[in-house]
Design a protein around this motif. Structure first.
Motif, mmCIF file in Angstrom:
data_model
loop_
_atom_site.group_PDB
_atom_site.id
_atom_site.type_symbol
_atom_site.label_atom_id
_atom_site.label_comp_id
_atom_site.label_asym_id
_atom_site.label_seq_id
_atom_site.Cartn_x
_atom_site.Cartn_y
_atom_site.Cartn_z
ATOM 1 N N ASP A 8 -20.823 15.036 4.006
ATOM 2 C CA ASP A 8 -19.342 14.387 2.923
ATOM 3 C C ASP A 8 -19.650 13.309 3.031
ATOM 4 N N GLN A 9 -18.674 12.585 1.586
ATOM 5 C CA GLN A 9 -18.549 11.418 1.795
ATOM 6 C C GLN A 9 -17.210 11.483 1.718
ATOM 7 N N VAL A 10 -17.235 9.988 2.762
ATOM 8 C CA VAL A 10 -16.251 9.530 3.367
ATOM 9 C C VAL A 10 -15.528 9.006 1.951
ATOM 10 N N THR A 11 -14.195 9.176 1.829
ATOM 11 C CA THR A 11 -13.153 8.369 0.525
ATOM 12 C C THR A 11 -11.682 8.149 1.223
ATOM 13 N N ALA A 12 -11.281 7.856 -0.127
ATOM 14 C CA ALA A 12 -9.890 7.454 0.157
ATOM 15 C C ALA A 12 -8.603 8.216 1.125
ATOM 16 N N SER A 13 -9.211 9.816 0.454
ATOM 17 C CA SER A 13 -8.651 10.742 0.576
ATOM 18 C C SER A 13 -8.118 11.176 1.926
ATOM 19 N N ASP A 14 -9.650 11.207 1.572
ATOM 20 C CA ASP A 14 -9.758 11.718 3.670
ATOM 21 C C ASP A 14 -8.644 10.599 4.230
ATOM 22 N N PHE A 15 -8.476 9.333 4.496
ATOM 23 C CA PHE A 15 -7.839 8.889 5.567
ATOM 24 C C PHE A 15 -6.409 9.307 5.396
ATOM 25 N N ILE A 16 -5.841 9.721 3.973
ATOM 26 C CA ILE A 16 -4.823 9.925 3.820
ATOM 27 C C ILE A 16 -4.393 10.998 4.184
ATOM 28 N N TYR A 17 -5.766 12.825 4.400
ATOM 29 C CA TYR A 17 -5.795 13.479 5.319
ATOM 30 C C TYR A 17 -5.203 12.777 6.713
ATOM 31 N N GLY A 34 -6.546 4.514 -4.286
ATOM 32 C CA GLY A 34 -6.837 3.127 -5.438
ATOM 33 C C GLY A 34 -7.103 3.375 -6.897
ATOM 34 N N GLU A 35 -8.111 2.237 -7.412
ATOM 35 C CA GLU A 35 -9.125 3.887 -8.861
ATOM 36 C C GLU A 35 -9.775 4.138 -8.356
ATOM 37 N N SER A 36 -10.526 4.650 -7.342
ATOM 38 C CA SER A 36 -11.043 5.214 -7.184
ATOM 39 C C SER A 36 -11.157 5.707 -5.552
ATOM 40 N N GLU A 37 -11.639 7.278 -5.740
ATOM 41 C CA GLU A 37 -12.061 7.093 -3.881
ATOM 42 C C GLU A 37 -12.637 6.669 -3.019
ATOM 43 N N SER A 38 -12.970 5.064 -3.243
ATOM 44 C CA SER A 38 -13.830 4.243 -2.400
ATOM 45 C C SER A 38 -12.455 2.896 -1.932
ATOM 46 N N GLU A 39 -11.260 3.583 -3.047
ATOM 47 C CA GLU A 39 -10.443 2.870 -2.564
ATOM 48 C C GLU A 39 -8.732 2.725 -2.141
ATOM 49 N N LEU A 40 -8.545 2.727 -1.046
ATOM 50 C CA LEU A 40 -7.201 3.079 -0.023
ATOM 51 C C LEU A 40 -6.173 2.051 0.101
ATOM 52 N N VAL A 41 -5.433 3.139 -0.579
ATOM 53 C CA VAL A 41 -3.890 1.472 -0.681
ATOM 54 C C VAL A 41 -3.077 1.831 0.790
ATOM 55 N N VAL A 42 -2.098 1.371 1.402
ATOM 56 C CA VAL A 42 -1.683 1.295 2.706
ATOM 57 C C VAL A 42 -0.854 0.581 1.973
ATOM 58 N N ASN A 43 1.125 0.922 2.137
ATOM 59 C CA ASN A 43 2.216 0.146 1.919
ATOM 60 C C ASN A 43 2.764 0.132 3.409
ATOM 61 N N LEU A 44 3.026 -0.951 3.742
ATOM 62 C CA LEU A 44 3.881 -0.747 5.155
ATOM 63 C C LEU A 44 5.617 -1.175 4.846
ATOM 64 N N SER A 45 6.166 -1.008 5.550
ATOM 65 C CA SER A 45 7.684 -1.053 5.330
ATOM 66 C C SER A 45 7.707 -2.337 5.201
ATOM 67 N N GLU A 46 7.100 -2.750 6.356
ATOM 68 C CA GLU A 46 7.918 -4.808 6.278
ATOM 69 C C GLU A 46 6.044 -4.982 7.325
ATOM 70 N N PRO A 47 6.146 -6.417 7.197
ATOM 71 C CA PRO A 47 4.718 -6.605 7.882
ATOM 72 C C PRO A 47 4.488 -6.315 9.094
ATOM 73 N N PHE A 48 3.511 -6.051 9.607
ATOM 74 C CA PHE A 48 3.191 -6.556 11.315
ATOM 75 C C PHE A 48 2.699 -6.884 11.692
ATOM 76 N N HIS A 49 2.025 -8.058 12.453
ATOM 77 C CA HIS A 49 0.889 -8.622 13.384
ATOM 78 C C HIS A 49 0.176 -8.925 13.338
ATOM 79 N N ASP A 50 0.071 -7.238 13.956
ATOM 80 C CA ASP A 50 -1.127 -6.274 14.472
ATOM 81 C C ASP A 50 -1.823 -5.392 13.398
ATOM 82 N N THR A 51 -2.350 -5.081 12.512
ATOM 83 C CA THR A 51 -2.747 -4.051 11.100
ATOM 84 C C THR A 51 -3.672 -4.307 11.205
ATOM 85 N N LEU A 52 -4.118 -4.807 11.276
ATOM 86 C CA LEU A 52 -5.795 -4.767 11.630
ATOM 87 C C LEU A 52 -6.325 -4.078 12.665
#
Length: 612
Positions: A137-146, A189-207
């Motif tokens: 199976d292809q890795v998709t943004a929906s997979d990350f959400i799940y 995002g615009e397609s299943e190859s784009e994942l958008v992550v929204n934080l409630s506030e900034p975090f210094h070690d997100t990545l």
């Protein structure tokens, strides 16, 4: 590494009235639910190509890079694993958005081919690599959400606070502060190859957090342990026999307490593995593991401290990351081994259940413990003495600032065994020859720690403390800790992400209450048993309140980190012993890059080659 809970630390603090309230001081919980830490990490074993493993009856076709593990594997589920042995295998089978290349403490892209960050550091947009899972199976943004919904909401998750609290992905809570399933601020995002992550506030070690295997990608719907999914297989099948990830190796087999293996994934989007298989033999006994390596059943391995001779290590170079590279030997079988010694982001310590061990006793331990002596005589120089809980390389201002603070302010005679001061503090508390305090010391099965315990026991006897030594396997030790059944105990912590708050969360009093679900440590630190509990609580709240990756927020956090360390010195919730220098050895049959400060469990093995 911790064990976890679904109880967000921020939500808990909010629910108890924040750092300033007496309720918060009464203690709460945190952590991975446990504080998962580590014993000495595993060695490894060896075979040649096309080998049948007689001890398991499992045949592996092709070349085999064999290794050992000193601890048992518990699960292959990334959101459930809290032990190092499981993490080592999971690292090979699953991929995340980011990774620590060869375990160096700097993140690089993995399943994220690219990313952008909003100006306010609250929205991350990831372009995903063209990758497939082991089932095709292809890795998709929906997979990350799940997958991340499982991290937040699954009953199997032990790391919910990572996403709800540490990173702080946007989400809703109910009237009781519990996470509302399906409310994570994640979008395709615009397609299943784009994942958008929204934080409630900034975090210094997100990545850095997104490199942790709890955030690994799984095929959407593979399990039915969250709302809206029935699951394509039973949970036990996935966690034990058929984990499906997008990593460089596919799961091959796992036999509980005996062995496990992975096999290369030919369609891996990155560098395809150079070896056909990696196999781990589980050997908890130090002597048996040493004999296994000396019989050349291991290509790459650790040496137990009892069998380690520092005089045989010849360091030929030290690189920019402080890794010592050279040779070791000749060893018992006449061979000279390749050698690397790496200062890892780790702390090994003695913890106290403060409800059961009075402050005077804890201070007496601190007075008699000579960290320099223990590192030199017991651990044979395989690390550096530690009076601070934060590893020196990530301490505010660096190693020199850490050293300066210890030199100027450490209250317990650094580099000395001060039995007289220990006796005095005990007598001031009413103890004496006819009124000794009895304390139970519990440790995991490790010869070096038992030697250290014996030294402390003899020293403390002169300070009116009768210490009894008990050993337990690692899982039993953690379970007893979570249940508040320990008194004095030994554990260690290796970085989940390379920042002081990853370590100092263990010293946040509201997260140490073993009567609550999933304490991150087991010290039960409250105002009733520690004069500096409020100081530590307030300081950690300052960390929580200033999470942004800005210089201003960093300055506030740095000041709070020091306040927490000073509070721990005052109350001795945890007594640091040493920062580990992780040493590994290998025969000329294998070529492998040295791992970095995040430790060998963070290193993928797809670049390893064999020379047989």
């Amino acid at each position: 590494m911790p064990d976890t809970n679904k109880l967000s630390r921020r939500r808990f603090l909010k629910a108890t009235g924040g750092a300033a309230t007496a309720a918060a001081l009464a203690g709460c919980t945190g952590g991975d639910g446990e504080e998962t830490t580590t014993t000495e990490s595993g060695g490894e074993e060896t075979t040649t190509s096309s080998t049948t493993q007689e001890d398991t009856g499992t045949e592996l076709s092709g070349s085999v890079f064999n290794r050992t593990l000193s601890g048992t594997i518990t699960t292959m589920d990334p959101v459930a694993a809290t032990d190092t042995s499981s993490g080592i295998l999971i690292q090979q089978v699953f991929d995340c958005l980011m990774s620590y290349q060869n375990a160096l403490p700097t993140v690089e892209n993995e399943l994220a081919a690219d990313y952008t960050v909003s100006d306010d550091f609250t929205t991350y947009t990831f372009e995903l690599a063209d990758a497939t899972y082991h089932n095709g199976d292809q890795v998709t943004a929906s997979d990350f959400i799940y997958s991340w919904e499982r991290l937040a909401a699954s009953e199997n998750s032990r790391r919910a606070y990572f996403i709800l609290d540490s990173v702080g992905v946007e989400h809703e809570t109910d009237d009781e502060g519990n996470y509302v399933p399906g409310s994570l601020g994640l979008e395709v995002g615009e397609s299943e190859s784009e994942l958008v992550v929204n934080l409630s506030e900034p975090f210094h070690d997100t990545l850095e957090m997104f490199a942790y295997t709890s955030f690994a990608a799984l095929p959407e719907g593979v399990l039915g342990d969250i709302e809206g999914h029935d699951g394509e297989m039973e949970y036990t099948e996935f966690a034990s026999n058929n984990p499906i990830g997008a990593g460089p190796f596919e799961f091959a087999f796992w036999e509980q307490g005996t062995a496990a293996a992975v096999s290369k994934y030919d369609d891996y989007y990155g560098q395809v593995a150079q070896v056909d298989n990696v196999r781990w033999q589980v050997i908890e006994d130090d002597t048996a593991r040493y004999n296994y390596a000396m019989n050349e059943n291991a290509d790459y391995f650790t040496l137990p401290t009892a069998q380690y001779d520092p005089g045989l290590a010849q360091v030929e170079s030290t690189d920019e990351y402080g890794r010592e590279i050279g040779t070791y030997g000749p060893v018992r079988n006449g061979k000279t081994l390749n050698y690397v010694g790496v200062p890892t982001l780790s702390i090994y310590y003695v913890g106290f259940n403060m409800n059961k061990v009075p402050k005077a006793v804890r201070q007496a331990f601190a007075y008699v413990l000579n960290q320099d002596q223990m590192v030199s005589e017991v651990f044979k120089g395989r690390g550096s003495a530690a009076e601070l809980f934060t590893p020196p390389t990530i301490f505010p201002g660096g190693a020199q600032a850490a050293s300066d603070l210890v030199s100027s302010d450490y209250p317990y005679s650094a580099g000395e065994t001060d039995i007289e001061a220990a006796r005095q503090v005990m007598e001031e508390a009413g103890y004496g020859p006819d009124n000794q305090f009895e304390v139970q010391w519990t440790q995991y099965n490790n010869n070096a720690w038992e030697e250290m315990a014996s030294i402390l026991r003899d020293q403390l006897a002169s300070a009116h403390i009768n210490m009894q030594i008990q050993k337990a396997d690692f899982s039993t030790l953690l379970e007893r800790g979570r249940n508040g059944q320990l008194e004095a105990y030994t554990l260690g912590w290796i970085a989940d992400w390379p920042a002081p708050d990853n370590f100092l969360q263990l010293l946040n009093p509201p997260q140490t209450d073993t009567s609550e679900q999933g304490p991150i440590s087991y010290v039960n630190w409250t105002a009733e048993n520690g004069d500096a509990a409020q100081q530590a609580t307030d300081a950690y709240q300052q960390v929580v309140n200033n999470p942004a990756p800005t210089d201003e927020a960093q300055q506030v956090r740095d000041e709070a980190y020091v306040d927490i360390e000073m509070a721990n010195w005052e109350d001795v919730a945890m007594l640091p012993v040493y920062n580990q220098k992780e040493e590994t050895f290998w025969y000329d049959t294998v070529d492998i890059e040295p791992f970095g400060g995040m430790g060998p469990s963070r290193q993928k093995l797809n670049t390893v080659t064999l020379n047989r």
